[in-house]
Design an enzyme around this catalytic site. Structure first.
Site, PDB file in Angstrom:
ATOM      1  N   THR A 142       0.847  -1.183   0.000  1.00  0.00           N
ATOM      2  CA  THR A 142       0.000   0.000   0.000  1.00  0.00           C
ATOM      3  C   THR A 142       0.886   1.237   0.000  1.00  0.00           C
ATOM      4  OG1 THR A 142      -1.794   1.183   1.151  1.00  0.00           O
ATOM      5  CG2 THR A 142      -0.213   0.004   2.525  1.00  0.00           C
TER       6      THR A 142
ATOM      7  N   HIS B 119       2.376 -11.337  14.505  1.00  0.00           N
ATOM      8  CA  HIS B 119       3.441 -11.880  15.343  1.00  0.00           C
ATOM      9  C   HIS B 119       3.191 -13.346  15.699  1.00  0.00           C
ATOM     10  CE1 HIS B 119       7.016 -11.704  17.541  1.00  0.00           C
ATOM     11  NE2 HIS B 119       6.725 -10.817  18.475  1.00  0.00           N
TER      12      HIS B 119
END
Length: 409
Positions: A328, A380
């Protein structure tokens, strides 16, 4: 008679919103002609009529949510009395339900001239009939002059001269005093909102940052852009460099190109890179398929084609399904730094930002260089700090040495 039915849209889409009726009751429609535009959470779809005839009834209003397989309109044979059929059917239903004479609401009949002049949604016309309101007396909010249900409701609830309305509390301003404006979220905006919230709540998302000295890639682009355009008939931009750098980094750190499926980690062995594109209807992410197999010119052409389809609202579901990683670019709007949010089930997204000249230490000297901050947001649960930092460092090194990028591609 033929029913207009909401068609099968895609495996994951079960409903849509009536964005715009392209035909109104009484309008002639040809076989295969578009009759309504549906808005889904991904794309807009135009539905055709399977039969020729005259639209006799609309069973859903603009803004209504409709399900796949639901009948939303009826097309009948051409007839001079077809245009008045919905009103006659509505009056017949009212007579069956309530044979006794109504107690209050005065009957207001619109002349043919008023009907032709006033543009209104089917639901607004129905509500106006029920309330005995002449559509030509209503002042719509729509700048195009289209009367909607909320306009009829607001007109019907306005205080009469004989009975003054109570003064509103100072702490609760009314919408019609000009201080606030309310608009319904589009289906796409609702879906974007819910999915972004879901990502925030269902992932362990972190963001790591780095900065890229864009001197060499800008110099290479400047040297090669004219020759590149002559040979490929497409302009050489920065997105092809970033796409190629991302693919190389994904090959080195395959967990960044993965997704979670229950208790399994699924590593993708393909490189379908989503390129986020901003449109009037919201953010969409079309996919550059098999970016590892495409050269710079093919990537630039593919991105240009997808961006044009996005702006023209012509993207198909196949253009946006899948994808293993997303890029993006907030820099096109001037963003200096941001933390992009993960896209769907992907575990990584790269955020590009504006190029800004800044003083940078080069050896023992301070030089002014064109710098870009980049951000990698990652899940994560799948990606550890070592891989996330290593991935972003690889992207940085390749873009600061674009000749290496050309060799690796």
């Amino acid at each position: 008679m033929a029913d207009i039915i909401v068609p099968e849209l895609a495996e994951s889409i079960t409903e849509g919103t009536i964005a715009q009726w392209l035909k109104q009751p009484g309008d002639t429609v040809e076989k295969g002609e578009f009759i309504v535009e549906l808005e889904t959470d991904k794309v807009n779809v135009e539905v055709i009529s399977e039969e020729a005839g005259v639209v006799s009834e609309l069973l859903a209003a603009e803004g209504d949510t409709v399900l796949v397989g639901q009948v939303i309109a009826v097309v009948g044979a051409s007839s001079g009395s077809t245009a008045s059929a919905p009103a006659a059917q509505a009056e017949a239903k009212e007579e069956v339900k309530a044979p006794e004479a109504p107690k209050a609401a005065p009957v207001v009949q619109e002349t043919a001239t008023e009907q032709d002049r006033t543009i209104a949604s089917p639901a607004a016309r129905k509500l106006a009939r029920e309330k005995g309101i002449n559509l030509s007396d209503i002042s719509p909010v729509d700048p195009m002059g289209r009367v909607r249900v909320q306009d009829v409701s607001a007109h019907g609830s306005a205080p009469t001269p004989a009975k003054a309305a109570p003064a509103p509390a100072a702490s609760a301003p009314k919408e019609d005093d000009g201080r606030t404006t309310r608009e319904k979220m589009s289906r796409r905006r609702q879906t974007i909102a819910s999915r972004l919230l879901e990502v925030r709540q269902s992932t362990a998302m972190l963001t790591t940052f780095n900065e890229i000295d864009m001197t060499n890639v800008m110099a290479l682009r400047s040297r090669k852009k004219d020759q590149f355009f002559e040979q490929n008939d497409v302009r050489l931009g920065f997105m092809s460099f970033f796409t190629k750098a991302v693919v190389a980094a994904l090959k080195k750190y395959p967990y960044v190109n993965a997704q979670i499926d229950g208790t399994d980690i699924v590593k993708n062995n393909f490189y379908d890179i989503g390129i986020a594109v901003s449109t009037e209807g919201g953010l969409v992410v079309p996919i550059v398929r098999d970016a590892d197999r495409k050269n710079f010119a093919e990537i630039e052409a593919n991105i240009g084609e997808l961006a044009k389809k996005a702006r023209d609202n012509k993207l198909a579901l196949s253009d946006m399904s899948g994808g293993s990683f997303t890029i993006t670019n907030g820099g096109v709007f001037g963003s200096l730094l941001s933390t992009p949010i993960l896209n769907g089930t992907q575990v990584g997204i790269l955020g590009m930002h504006t190029i800004q000249k800044r003083p940078i230490a080069v050896g023992n000297e301070v030089e002014i260089r064109p710098m870009m901050y980049v951000a990698l947001s990652y899940d994560h649960r799948v990606i550890d700090g070592k891989d996330s930092v290593g991935f972003l460092k690889t992207v940085k090194e390749l873009l600061e040495n674009p000749e290496d990028l050309l060799l690796n591609s």
